[in-house]
Scaffold this active site. Structure first.
Site, PDB file in Angstrom:
ATOM      1  N   GLU A 239       0.800  -1.222   0.000  1.00 25.01           N
ATOM      2  CA  GLU A 239       0.000   0.000   0.000  1.00 25.01           C
ATOM      3  C   GLU A 239       0.829   1.267   0.000  1.00 25.01           C
ATOM      4  O   GLU A 239       0.308   2.356  -0.255  1.00 25.01           O
ATOM      5  CB  GLU A 239      -0.920   0.003   1.234  1.00 25.01           C
ATOM      6  CG  GLU A 239      -1.995  -1.076   1.232  1.00 25.01           C
ATOM      7  CD  GLU A 239      -3.070  -0.847   0.188  1.00 25.01           C
ATOM      8  OE1 GLU A 239      -3.092   0.251  -0.415  1.00 25.01           O
ATOM      9  OE2 GLU A 239      -3.875  -1.770  -0.041  1.00 25.01           O
TER      10      GLU A 239
ATOM     11  N   GLU B 247       7.750 -21.793   8.462  1.00 22.44           N
ATOM     12  CA  GLU B 247       7.964 -20.920   9.615  1.00 22.44           C
ATOM     13  C   GLU B 247       8.937 -21.503  10.638  1.00 22.44           C
ATOM     14  O   GLU B 247       9.393 -20.807  11.540  1.00 22.44           O
ATOM     15  CB  GLU B 247       6.644 -20.605  10.313  1.00 22.44           C
ATOM     16  CG  GLU B 247       6.022 -21.787  11.026  1.00 22.44           C
ATOM     17  CD  GLU B 247       4.786 -21.361  11.815  1.00 22.44           C
ATOM     18  OE1 GLU B 247       4.737 -21.680  13.009  1.00 22.44           O
ATOM     19  OE2 GLU B 247       3.887 -20.714  11.237  1.00 22.44           O
TER      20      GLU B 247
END
Length: 299
Positions: free
Chosen positions: A82, A113
């Site tokens: 953004e 992870e």
């Protein structure tokens, strides 16, 4: 170890979640969400310190890199994505990295992870350096991938920030600076896409917006550095230009065209009676700060 984490605890308020009707579910989730802003507010000083470091590093040519796994990684990528349309920042200035690579945005990559070495490789791939800031995001505060990322970041001299939702977390010991958002147990036990995710999103908004404001990417509360890449943003640019200069919408459209769509250049050009190139040079001499360009006595 997981059973001792606040984010993994059972929430007494939702003990009978499956027996609630839709309205009761909404009210329960809403009542728990109401606690999030307070948890974020308790970390105001830590967040502000992070903003100042990030702004200083970006001002000196460094980058802001978010890194995480699962929901945490996705939120980092979202915030990074953004920044260019909102602040006209270079796409390479704010980056998001997720364990397992881009495909993990839409589908979980099992086991990614759990590898601290994978995080180091991912940071090497972007040539992480000592000018950069790395924000390692892990609601649990113990994700090996994120801990590995922060360790690697500190090893190359980058500034490492740990963002978690549990006190005394592993990643806090790996970081130069920590932000700890204790939002309490989730309505759905262990589902950190809920309160923890919302709190994380709020803080990422603060970090990127705060840093960009410090860099002069806004004028008051106006997005004067936006990229007019669609009809809505073109119209917003015209409205802002009209508001700050007093010219009509049609005049604003013509001036923006003359200034290659660069809103700040158009504002300086109109307010100071400069041609577009002179206005652009004045902005550059003021490091892109519109207010400084308009108020400083010399170019």
């Amino acid at each position: 170890m997981l059973e001792h984490l606040t984010t993994e605890a059972s929430n007494p308020a939702s003990e009978f979640l499956d027996s609630l009707n839709p309205r009761e579910i909404v009210e329960l989730i809403n009542s728990e969400d109401a606690k999030i802003a307070h948890a974020v507010g308790e970390q105001a000083d830590a967040i502000a310190q992070a903003i100042e470091v990030i702004a200083d590093r970006l001002r000196s040519g460094g980058r802001l890199i978010y890194i995480g796994a699962g929901t945490s990684g996705r939120l980092g990528i979202l915030d990074a994505a953004e920044c260019p349309p909102t602040f006209n920042s270079n796409p390479s200035q704010v980056l998001g990295i997720i364990a397992g690579g881009p495909g993990a945005m839409l589908k979980a990559v099992e086991g990614a992870e759990d590898s601290p070495d994978l995080a180091a490789l991912d940071l090497k791939d972007i040539d992480l350096c000592d000018q950069d800031v790395v924000v390692g995001i892990a609601s649990s505060g113990r994700t090996p991938y994120v801990a590995g990322a922060l360790d690697y970041a500190r090893g190359v001299g980058a500034y490492a920030i740990g963002l978690s939702c549990n006190r005394d977390s592993v990643i806090s010991t790996c970081a130069d600076h920590s932000i700890v958002l204790v939002v309490g147990p989730e309505i759905l036990s262990g589902s950190t896409r809920m309160k923890a995710g919302t709190a994380t999103k709020m803080v990422l908004n603060m970090l990127s917006t705060g840093a960009m404001v410090r860099l002069g990417k806004t004028y008051g509360n106006l997005m004067v550095d936006l990229q007019a890449t669609n009809t809505k943003l073109v119209e917003r640019s015209k409205r802002i230009l009209s508001r700050l200069t007093g010219i009509t919408s049609d005049e604003a459209a013509r001036l923006l065209e003359q200034c290659s769509g660069e809103l700040k250049v158009a504002i300086v050009s109109q307010r100071l009676a400069l041609n577009p190139e002179q206005a652009r040079q004045r902005l550059e001499s003021n490091q892109g700060h519109l207010r400084q360009a308009l108020e400083n006595g010399s170019a």
